[in-house]
Write a protein that holds these residues in place. Structure first.
Motif, mmCIF file in Angstrom:
data_model
loop_
_atom_site.group_PDB
_atom_site.id
_atom_site.type_symbol
_atom_site.label_atom_id
_atom_site.label_comp_id
_atom_site.label_asym_id
_atom_site.label_seq_id
_atom_site.Cartn_x
_atom_site.Cartn_y
_atom_site.Cartn_z
ATOM 1 N N GLU A 46 0.826 -1.205 0.000
ATOM 2 C CA GLU A 46 0.000 0.000 0.000
ATOM 3 C C GLU A 46 0.861 1.256 0.000
ATOM 4 O O GLU A 46 0.383 2.349 0.285
ATOM 5 C CB GLU A 46 -0.975 -0.033 1.176
ATOM 6 N N ASP A 342 -14.841 4.406 -10.976
ATOM 7 C CA ASP A 342 -14.525 5.820 -10.774
ATOM 8 C C ASP A 342 -15.564 6.731 -11.420
ATOM 9 O O ASP A 342 -15.783 7.847 -10.961
ATOM 10 C CB ASP A 342 -13.143 6.130 -11.372
ATOM 11 N N ARG A 374 -6.451 9.633 -6.197
ATOM 12 C CA ARG A 374 -6.153 8.231 -6.493
ATOM 13 C C ARG A 374 -7.419 7.545 -6.998
ATOM 14 O O ARG A 374 -8.529 7.945 -6.648
ATOM 15 C CB ARG A 374 -5.629 7.513 -5.243
ATOM 16 N N LYS A 376 -10.098 4.271 -7.649
ATOM 17 C CA LYS A 376 -10.684 3.221 -6.804
ATOM 18 C C LYS A 376 -9.788 1.980 -6.796
ATOM 19 O O LYS A 376 -9.564 1.372 -5.759
ATOM 20 C CB LYS A 376 -12.084 2.853 -7.312
ATOM 21 N N GLU A 378 -6.587 1.792 -7.288
ATOM 22 C CA GLU A 378 -5.385 2.047 -6.483
ATOM 23 C C GLU A 378 -5.691 1.896 -4.993
ATOM 24 O O GLU A 378 -4.927 1.284 -4.251
ATOM 25 C CB GLU A 378 -4.862 3.464 -6.740
ATOM 26 N N GLU A 379 -6.823 2.471 -4.567
ATOM 27 C CA GLU A 379 -7.194 2.386 -3.150
ATOM 28 C C GLU A 379 -7.402 0.939 -2.725
ATOM 29 O O GLU A 379 -7.178 0.583 -1.573
ATOM 30 C CB GLU A 379 -8.471 3.197 -2.886
#
Lengths: 402, 125
Positions: A46, A342, A374, A376, A378-379
């Protein structure tokens, strides 16, 4: 995500390009080194440490070029190579290219280091050290005209060509007008559109090359017996490859087409480019791209800072190295899978938003990725990556006429 | 040649879009040249829909994004969507009948599909 004008912040690289991410890449050079690479990255997953790699033990010029381009991508700040030791991949050449780019690089050879545990410990120490340095690195202002943006569609259905793909096309038109480079791809999903596409080329010679690239794809897929068409496409209302193509083609927007590139070719300046992903020569090594992530990796190898991914059925993937913006074409899918999406382009079908409004939303979202935003995926720590065997001839001068 | 995917789509966003003057508002006409209409939301079996001024009762659900015939289509005739040919009818299709892999084939490469997701039968059209 709030907009703060269009100025972004990027990390300046020695070749003049700027990145919107400052990622440490851990790259395995054969599948036998994949586990060690993954274990090194897990504690940092992360914190912008991504795993990429090539599974094959036998050499392939395409794969080596892809790995060079990916390891020197503007979103990459440091590189750790993981070799088993006996594979054919030219780790010396790759390390040299990365070092010459000014990036910190280290190669761990598992057999020489003394096995899995020692390699993991040494790798994690390098990553922690590089992560700390990169986190302190200064940024510079970056303009949207400096962006390279790719687009792909996956899990397409009967809504993709009506809402998500044309909205992505509008965003592309805005970026091209601002001077950015935009790349669309999958010649196998342009079958049936070759003539209308060729009419948009900046020169007749380029138009002929665009047509030839689609004819090559049609031949390639005919030999394999199937088009670039999955069972779910039909379940979603798409009947033929031509119908899927007409929808996919809308992603390219309406700008003139400035050139044809192949995987690893970086657009020389702003404009709209077609990426020819189907190998040259006789059919070998199987399907051109075994799944959507193989195409995403090729768009990123061409320098894409971000990739617009239009889905109708509902793909969840992201990618290593560059953010993937997921644009959901189907309003029913969006409601079911909102956490992964997104942009809700299904509003266009429901009459709640115009193509231009959704195109603007996509454009602003991409600019926002260089302002702390960022995606979705990536999160959710989606960092998919796949790379296989291919063979290509270099592009000729008529492919990039201006 | 104009770009058939843009001209009609510009009319879509934010405006009342319907299946042409004489068709149900749940059906979308993407180009005047088209002989198919696209469902903007799922339309249930048994529902009556107007297709070019004629009322048709759906024999099966028409899911979002699926197509039905805007007018009678002859076997061998091109299926036109976005103003562009997307395949050839393999049999005669009545106005209002679903248009999909069971009555259309590609002019390029065959379509791989699972006949019934639950049953898992395979087919190629």
């Amino acid at each position: 995500m709030t907009m703060q004008g269009s100025t972004m912040q990027g990390w300046l690289r020695s070749d003049g390009r700027k990145g919107i991410r400052n990622t440490v890449v851990v790259a395995y050079l054969v599948e036998c080194a994949h586990h060690v690479a993954r274990e090194i990255a897990i504690p940092f997953r992360e914190h912008d440490v991504h795993v990429i790699g090539f599974p094959g033990c036998y050499p392939n010029a395409y794969a080596e070029r892809m790995m060079e381009r990916l390891c020197t991508h503007p979103n990459v700040g440091a590189v750790l190579l993981i070799s088993l030791g006996c594979e054919s991949f030219n780790k010396y050449a790759l390390e040299r290219v990365v070092r010459e780019s000014g990036r910190p690089v280290k190669t761990i050879v598992i057999q020489a280091t003394g096995g899995t545990r020692k390699s993991m410990d040494e790798g994690r120490a390098f990553v922690a050290e590089q992560r700390a340095l990169l986190d302190a690195a200064p940024t510079v202002p970056m303009d949207p005209s400096e962006l390279v943006i790719g687009t792909v569609c996956g899990g397409s259905d009967g809504t993709s060509g009506i809402s998500g793909n044309p909205a992505a096309g509008r965003a592309f038109d805005m970026f091209v007008a601002e001077g950015a480079a935009c790349i669309f791809e999958e010649t196998g999903e342009l079958i049936g559109c070759e003539h209308i596409m060729a009419a948009r080329a900046v020169t007749p010679e380029l138009g002929a090359i665009l047509e030839q690239s689609v004819a090559k794809a049609a031949r390639y897929y005919a030999t394999l017996g199937y088009g670039s068409f999955a069972a779910g496409n039909a379940e979603g209302g798409l009947t033929t490859i031509e119908e899927k193509s007409m929808g996919a083609y809308a992603k390219s927007g309406a700008s003139p087409i400035s050139g044809l590139i192949k995987p690893g070719d970086v657009p020389p300046h702003g404009g709209l480019y077609l990426l020819d992903v189907v190998p040259d020569g006789e059919v070998r090594f199987g399907f051109p791209n075994i799944n959507d992530n193989a195409e995403i990796a090729e768009l990123i190898a061409c320098g894409s800072h971000a990739v617009l991914f239009v889905t109708g059925r509902g793909s969840v993937v992201g990618s290593a190295i560059s953010p993937v913006v997921k644009i959901c074409a189907n309003p029913e899918t969006y409601r079911r899978m909102e956490d992964d999406m997104d942009v809700d382009a299904g509003r266009i079908i429901e009459g709640k938003a115009s193509l231009d409004a959704v195109g603007r939303e996509i454009h602003d979202l991409v600019v926002g990725l260089g302002q702390g935003g960022r995606t979705k995926s990536e999160e959710l720590a989606h960092q998919e990556f796949v790379l296989g065997y291919k063979s290509f001839e270099p592009i000729g001068p008529a492919c990039l006429p201006v | 040649m104009p770009l058939p995917d843009h001209e009609p789509l510009q009319q879509l966003g934010g405006q009342p879009s319907d299946g042409g003057e004489r068709s149900d508002a749940r059906l979308l006409l993407l180009s005047e040249a088209d002989n198919v209409l696209v469902a903007r939301s799922r339309i249930r079996a048994g529902e009556a829909v107007a297709v070019e001024g004629t009322t048709v009762t759906l024999a099966a659900d028409l899911p979002l994004g699926h197509k039905l015939a805007r007018r009678p289509i002859r076997a061998g005739e091109k299926i036109v969507k976005y103003g562009a040919p997307i395949g050839t009818a393999t049999k005669a299709i009545a106005a209002g009948a679903p248009v999909h892999v069971h009555n259309v084939k590609s002019d390029y490469t065959p379509t791989y599909h699972l006949m019934d997701a639950a049953g898992g039968k395979e087919g190629r059209a």
